[in-house]
Structures are given as C-alpha cells and as structure tokens.
Design a protein around this motif. Structure first.
Motif, PDB file in Angstrom:
ATOM      1  N   LEU A  56       0.834  -1.214   0.000  1.00  0.00           N
ATOM      2  CA  LEU A  56       0.000   0.000   0.000  1.00  0.00           C
ATOM      3  C   LEU A  56       0.864   1.257   0.000  1.00  0.00           C
ATOM      4  CD1 LEU A  56      -2.719  -1.139   2.569  1.00  0.00           C
ATOM      5  CD2 LEU A  56      -2.970  -0.951   0.079  1.00  0.00           C
ATOM      6  N   TRP A  57       1.965   1.220   0.747  1.00  0.00           N
ATOM      7  CA  TRP A  57       2.888   2.367   0.790  1.00  0.00           C
ATOM      8  C   TRP A  57       3.496   2.622  -0.582  1.00  0.00           C
ATOM      9  CZ3 TRP A  57       8.546   2.329   1.074  1.00  0.00           C
ATOM     10  CH2 TRP A  57       9.084   3.578   1.391  1.00  0.00           C
ATOM     11  N   VAL A  58       3.818   1.549  -1.298  1.00  0.00           N
ATOM     12  CA  VAL A  58       4.369   1.685  -2.651  1.00  0.00           C
ATOM     13  C   VAL A  58       3.335   2.319  -3.581  1.00  0.00           C
ATOM     14  CG1 VAL A  58       5.160   0.408  -4.681  1.00  0.00           C
ATOM     15  CG2 VAL A  58       6.043  -0.172  -2.416  1.00  0.00           C
ATOM     16  N   LEU A  59       2.068   1.899  -3.475  1.00  0.00           N
ATOM     17  CA  LEU A  59       1.015   2.487  -4.309  1.00  0.00           C
ATOM     18  C   LEU A  59       0.870   3.982  -4.037  1.00  0.00           C
ATOM     19  CD1 LEU A  59      -1.751  -0.277  -4.211  1.00  0.00           C
ATOM     20  CD2 LEU A  59      -0.259   0.339  -6.125  1.00  0.00           C
ATOM     21  N   VAL A  60       0.918   4.364  -2.759  1.00  0.00           N
ATOM     22  CA  VAL A  60       0.844   5.786  -2.413  1.00  0.00           C
ATOM     23  C   VAL A  60       2.045   6.527  -2.987  1.00  0.00           C
ATOM     24  CG1 VAL A  60       0.927   7.431  -0.493  1.00  0.00           C
ATOM     25  CG2 VAL A  60      -0.546   5.436  -0.350  1.00  0.00           C
ATOM     26  N   GLY A  61       3.227   5.905  -2.897  1.00  0.00           N
ATOM     27  CA  GLY A  61       4.423   6.538  -3.433  1.00  0.00           C
ATOM     28  C   GLY A  61       4.364   6.724  -4.945  1.00  0.00           C
ATOM     29  N   LEU A  62       3.839   5.730  -5.642  1.00  0.00           N
ATOM     30  CA  LEU A  62       3.707   5.854  -7.094  1.00  0.00           C
ATOM     31  C   LEU A  62       2.742   6.972  -7.465  1.00  0.00           C
ATOM     32  CD1 LEU A  62       3.608   2.085  -8.171  1.00  0.00           C
ATOM     33  CD2 LEU A  62       5.480   3.717  -8.486  1.00  0.00           C
ATOM     34  N   SER A  63       1.631   7.070  -6.740  1.00  0.00           N
ATOM     35  CA  SER A  63       0.675   8.152  -7.019  1.00  0.00           C
ATOM     36  C   SER A  63       1.310   9.506  -6.723  1.00  0.00           C
ATOM     37  CB  SER A  63      -0.594   7.967  -6.191  1.00  0.00           C
ATOM     38  OG  SER A  63      -0.341   8.167  -4.796  1.00  0.00           O
ATOM     39  N   TYR A  64       2.157   9.564  -5.694  1.00  0.00           N
ATOM     40  CA  TYR A  64       2.844  10.811  -5.364  1.00  0.00           C
ATOM     41  C   TYR A  64       3.769  11.254  -6.494  1.00  0.00           C
ATOM     42  CZ  TYR A  64       6.265  13.903  -3.151  1.00  0.00           C
ATOM     43  OH  TYR A  64       7.098  14.958  -2.878  1.00  0.00           O
ATOM     44  N   VAL A  65       4.554  10.308  -7.026  1.00  0.00           N
ATOM     45  CA  VAL A  65       5.495  10.650  -8.094  1.00  0.00           C
ATOM     46  C   VAL A  65       4.743  11.089  -9.344  1.00  0.00           C
ATOM     47  CG1 VAL A  65       7.271   9.722  -9.623  1.00  0.00           C
ATOM     48  CG2 VAL A  65       7.305   9.147  -7.197  1.00  0.00           C
ATOM     49  N   VAL A  66       3.647  10.404  -9.669  1.00  0.00           N
ATOM     50  CA  VAL A  66       2.853  10.790 -10.839  1.00  0.00           C
ATOM     51  C   VAL A  66       2.309  12.204 -10.675  1.00  0.00           C
ATOM     52  CG1 VAL A  66       0.729  10.313 -12.125  1.00  0.00           C
ATOM     53  CG2 VAL A  66       2.251   8.436 -11.485  1.00  0.00           C
ATOM     54  N   LEU A  67       1.729  12.491  -9.511  1.00  0.00           N
ATOM     55  CA  LEU A  67       1.179  13.824  -9.267  1.00  0.00           C
ATOM     56  C   LEU A  67       2.290  14.870  -9.208  1.00  0.00           C
ATOM     57  CD1 LEU A  67      -1.522  12.910  -6.595  1.00  0.00           C
ATOM     58  CD2 LEU A  67      -1.942  13.750  -8.907  1.00  0.00           C
ATOM     59  N   LEU A  68       3.441  14.473  -8.704  1.00  0.00           N
ATOM     60  CA  LEU A  68       4.574  15.399  -8.593  1.00  0.00           C
ATOM     61  C   LEU A  68       4.954  15.948  -9.968  1.00  0.00           C
ATOM     62  CD1 LEU A  68       6.396  16.262  -6.135  1.00  0.00           C
ATOM     63  CD2 LEU A  68       8.065  14.626  -7.003  1.00  0.00           C
ATOM     64  N   PHE A  69       5.044  15.064 -10.943  1.00  0.00           N
ATOM     65  CA  PHE A  69       5.445  15.501 -12.280  1.00  0.00           C
ATOM     66  C   PHE A  69       4.265  16.063 -13.076  1.00  0.00           C
ATOM     67  CE2 PHE A  69       9.023  12.792 -11.179  1.00  0.00           C
ATOM     68  CZ  PHE A  69      10.092  13.527 -11.675  1.00  0.00           C
ATOM     69  N   ALA A  70       3.051  15.589 -12.784  1.00  0.00           N
ATOM     70  CA  ALA A  70       1.888  16.084 -13.512  1.00  0.00           C
ATOM     71  C   ALA A  70       1.557  17.523 -13.141  1.00  0.00           C
ATOM     72  CB  ALA A  70       0.678  15.182 -13.248  1.00  0.00           C
ATOM     73  N   THR A  71       1.872  17.932 -11.904  1.00  0.00           N
ATOM     74  CA  THR A  71       1.527  19.278 -11.445  1.00  0.00           C
ATOM     75  C   THR A  71       2.720  20.232 -11.421  1.00  0.00           C
ATOM     76  OG1 THR A  71       1.897  18.627  -9.133  1.00  0.00           O
ATOM     77  CG2 THR A  71      -0.334  18.364 -10.006  1.00  0.00           C
ATOM     78  N   GLY A  72       3.896  19.760 -11.803  1.00  0.00           N
ATOM     79  CA  GLY A  72       5.070  20.615 -11.797  1.00  0.00           C
ATOM     80  C   GLY A  72       5.701  20.785 -10.431  1.00  0.00           C
ATOM     81  N   GLN A  73       5.177  20.105  -9.409  1.00  0.00           N
ATOM     82  CA  GLN A  73       5.738  20.227  -8.066  1.00  0.00           C
ATOM     83  C   GLN A  73       7.150  19.664  -7.967  1.00  0.00           C
ATOM     84  OE1 GLN A  73       4.619  21.513  -5.073  1.00  0.00           O
ATOM     85  NE2 GLN A  73       2.911  22.497  -6.136  1.00  0.00           N
ATOM     86  N   TRP A  74       7.564  18.871  -8.972  1.00  0.00           N
ATOM     87  CA  TRP A  74       8.919  18.308  -8.933  1.00  0.00           C
ATOM     88  C   TRP A  74       9.972  19.412  -8.957  1.00  0.00           C
ATOM     89  CZ3 TRP A  74      12.564  19.120 -12.725  1.00  0.00           C
ATOM     90  CH2 TRP A  74      12.096  19.668 -13.922  1.00  0.00           C
ATOM     91  N   LEU A  75       9.629  20.576  -9.514  1.00  0.00           N
ATOM     92  CA  LEU A  75      10.580  21.680  -9.560  1.00  0.00           C
ATOM     93  C   LEU A  75      10.937  22.182  -8.167  1.00  0.00           C
ATOM     94  CD1 LEU A  75       9.053  23.678 -12.554  1.00  0.00           C
ATOM     95  CD2 LEU A  75      11.265  22.488 -12.534  1.00  0.00           C
ATOM     96  N   ARG A  76      10.112  21.879  -7.184  1.00  0.00           N
ATOM     97  CA  ARG A  76      10.365  22.336  -5.818  1.00  0.00           C
ATOM     98  C   ARG A  76      11.342  21.436  -5.069  1.00  0.00           C
ATOM     99  NH1 ARG A  76       6.742  25.712  -3.213  1.00  0.00           N
ATOM    100  NH2 ARG A  76       6.772  24.393  -1.367  1.00  0.00           N
ATOM    101  N   ILE A  77      11.460  20.147  -5.473  1.00  0.00           N
ATOM    102  CA  ILE A  77      12.292  19.224  -4.692  1.00  0.00           C
ATOM    103  C   ILE A  77      13.440  18.624  -5.496  1.00  0.00           C
ATOM    104  CG2 ILE A  77      10.305  18.643  -3.243  1.00  0.00           C
ATOM    105  CD1 ILE A  77      10.346  15.865  -4.579  1.00  0.00           C
ATOM    106  N   VAL A  78      13.481  18.810  -6.796  1.00  0.00           N
ATOM    107  CA  VAL A  78      14.580  18.265  -7.604  1.00  0.00           C
ATOM    108  C   VAL A  78      15.598  19.374  -7.865  1.00  0.00           C
ATOM    109  CG1 VAL A  78      15.233  17.199  -9.785  1.00  0.00           C
ATOM    110  CG2 VAL A  78      13.073  16.569  -8.686  1.00  0.00           C
ATOM    111  N   PRO A  79      16.819  19.253  -7.345  1.00  0.00           N
ATOM    112  CA  PRO A  79      17.840  20.297  -7.572  1.00  0.00           C
ATOM    113  C   PRO A  79      18.215  20.373  -9.057  1.00  0.00           C
ATOM    114  CG  PRO A  79      18.474  18.813  -5.776  1.00  0.00           C
ATOM    115  CD  PRO A  79      17.330  18.172  -6.480  1.00  0.00           C
TER     116      PRO A  79
END
Length: 368
Positions: free
Chosen positions: A190-213
């Motif tokens: 279940l934790w892995v499923l939550v993590g996968l959804s997090y990564v998908v949303l991270l890149f879909a919403t542009g939030q990755w720019l906040r945590i990726v140097p």
C-alpha cells in the motif's frame, strides 16, 4: 521497510514421544529452536529415540518477552541517549563558534541557504500533498512496528498461508509466513502504491521543480543552511514559495533514493522473490538485509528532524501548509494533524495478533 523473511517449515514427527506438544522448545545437543505445534507420532516397534533431547512445554507471554528485551537493552538505550545528547551539544557549540569567524559569516552571506526557484515553479502546496503526508506517515508507523517485531526474531503468534482456492494458482506451493510479516508486506504494498501516485502527481503538477535540484548552487547553500540550523539560528525561509536547499536535498533523497532502496530490498526479503536462480545470485539476501534496516533508521531520523523543525519554526502555519493547503496561522491544520496522530496511535495499538489473525483469515489459512 525493515522486514525480513522468516518462513518456518513443518518438521517431521519426533520418534519416541506420545503426546501433542504445543509451542514447545526442543533442545537438541544444547541448541534451542522453535518448533511448531504438531502431533507427535508414537515410535514404531524397534525404532530408536533421538539422543540428548528433552521437551518442555513452557511458553513465555509476549509481555514477558518484551520486558525481558527491555531489561537486556536498557543499558544500551541509556548509553546511546546520553552519547547522542552530548554529541548534539558539541555540534551546537561548534556551529556557534564557527559562525563567529569572519570567513564563515561571509560564506553565509554569499550563500544564505536558498536557491531562487526556477521560472515556472508552482507556488504553494496543493491539497493532494496533505493526504499524502497522512498516508505516508500512517504506513511508515505500521512498517516500523512490524519491522521491529520481525527484527526481534520472536516466534510469531500466528502464521498465514495463501489459500489457492481464493487466489490465482501458481506453480509454487503456498509459503507460510508469520502474521507480522504478512502485515508488513501488505502495508509495504500500500505504501508503494501511495508513493507511485505521489510521483505521478509530482510531475503532472510541476511540483517536482520544488524538490529536484537543478542548480549546483544547492550544495553550498545546503551547507550554509545546515550550519545555521546547527547553531540554533534558523535560516530565513518560506516553504510556501520555495524550500531551502537542505530541505530540497532531504526531500529529493527521501523520494528518489531512500524509498526505491526500501522498496527493492523489501521485495528481495519477501516471499515474492524466488528461492533460487539467477535473481538470488544477482542480489544476495545478505546485501538486502544490510541495506533495508539502515534505510528504516534513515526514515525515522528524517521524520524526527522534520517534526521538530515543523514544531519549532511556526507550527500553526507549517501544519496549515502541510495538512490544509493554507498559508495561514489558524488552527485548522493543527486539528487535521492531531486527528491523524490519533488514527496512527490507534492503528499501532490495534495491530495485535488477535485482530490481525481475523483479518488475515479472509485471504488465507491462519494457524497458531
């Protein structure tokens, strides 16, 4: 995260005994090994007996086992705590001494601890990060609880075996596992499923720019931020707009380094991994164990520091940002956070063998 495979197989009946031994400990040549409850067949005529064997029927309670563990570990825990406190005080004094140096002051002025966000980076923390915060914390709590149970190496209070009439049949025979390992694997999935959804949303919403140097300036700025934190003079930052460089590196490490290592090593130590073949040789179990537990400790250390900094750098505003997607100082975020803590504590308390056995029985056969 801190799981291990403890698959116990049925032993053959012991010759020379005429009783049903439950939860017994068999002493053979002075070595203790747990034995499952099983029917003991009487010896046939002419059969010999196993030498140097005695059978006892004592079964220590789990509360007694926990008390014994604490008694054995108490001195180590106290010494570790004392050393940690002394080391922390030394770090603070060293950091404050360094900050008095003109060269260090100039370094902090040049690198204040924050790299300006790239153009197009989103501002604010979206609502989906709020429930991600809760689910990640919730599953991490259960992973730690079950991981500690597995590392204790105590005999599981029950065993689960897959029921092939309810699950798709496989070529391999069902493998039995302890009830805490069963829960650990389900929570990890279940934790892995939550993590996968997090990564998908991270890149879909542009939030990755906040945590990726994306700028090497993050390195000296993270050193500056660490020095400022260590001296107990927090760096100026506004996480609603941009994370400081140390936060950015920490979040990047958690999401893209520590989590994948925890997932891969957890799968390697689970019953999903084959017992033999090229995959076993390519990724030895010893290596997986050497990585899995330290990663769990890293998660715990990150969580502890994260919570301390949230509570000491404007708790109401931080909790609103994290749990209510609001950049305000009211009590809504705190209320949501408090409710989530109650749920996590309840899950920790309720995750007892009796309840776990009833739940596990819905997907397989439970013994013990």
């Amino acid at each position: 995260m801190a799981g291990c495979v403890a698959v116990l197989r049925h032993g053959s009946p012991l010759a020379g005994a005429d009783a049903r031994v439950e939860a017994s400990v068999v002493r053979i040549r002075g070595v203790d090994s747990p034995v499952e409850p099983q029917s003991i067949a009487p010896a046939a005529a002419g059969e010999g007996t196993i030498p140097e064997m005695t059978v006892t029927s004592s079964k220590p309670s789990r509360a007694g086992a926990a008390a014994g563990w604490w008694k054995a570990q108490r001195k180590r825990v106290l010494w570790t705590t004392a050393i940690a406190v002394v080391a922390l005080a030394a770090v603070v004094l060293l950091a404050r001494w360094l900050r008095e140096m003109p060269a260090v002051q100039a370094f902090i002025e040049t690198y204040p601890g924050i790299v300006p966000p790239p153009e197009g980076a989103p501002v604010g923390i979206p609502a989906w990060l709020g429930w991600q915060h809760f689910l990640n914390a919730f599953f991490l709590v259960l992973l730690v609880k079950t991981g500690l149970e597995l590392r204790s190496k105590r005999r599981p209070p029950g065993f689960w075996t897959r029921d092939n009439t309810r699950w798709p049949r496989t070529k391999r025979a069902p493998r039995r596992m302890g009830i805490f390992l069963w829960l650990h694997l389900w929570v990890e999935a279940l934790w892995v499923l939550v993590g996968l959804s997090y990564v998908v949303l991270l890149f879909a919403t542009g939030q990755w720019l906040r945590i990726v140097p994306i700028d090497w300036a993050v390195v000296p700025n993270s050193i500056s931020a660490a020095l400022q934190y260590a001296s107990l003079e927090w760096p100026t930052e506004d996480s609603w707009v941009v994370y400081n460089s140390l936060q950015q590196l920490a979040y990047f490490t958690i999401v893209f380094i520590a989590s994948p290592i925890a997932i891969v090593t957890g799968i390697r130590l689970s019953s999903v991994w084959p017992l033999d073949g090229p995959l076993v040789r390519a990724f030895p179990e010893k290596l997986a164990r050497a990585l899995h537990y330290p990663v769990m400790l890293f998660f715990l250390a990150f969580t502890f520091v994260h919570v301390v900094l949230v509570l000491t750098t404007g708790a109401l505003r931080k909790l609103n940002q994290m749990y209510a997607a609001r950049d305000t100082d009211d009590w809504i975020g705190f209320a949501v956070f408090a409710a989530s803590v109650v749920v996590m504590v309840a899950a920790w308390v309720l995750a007892k063998p009796a309840l776990l056995k009833r739940i596990a029985a819905g997907s397989g056969r439970v013994q013990g």
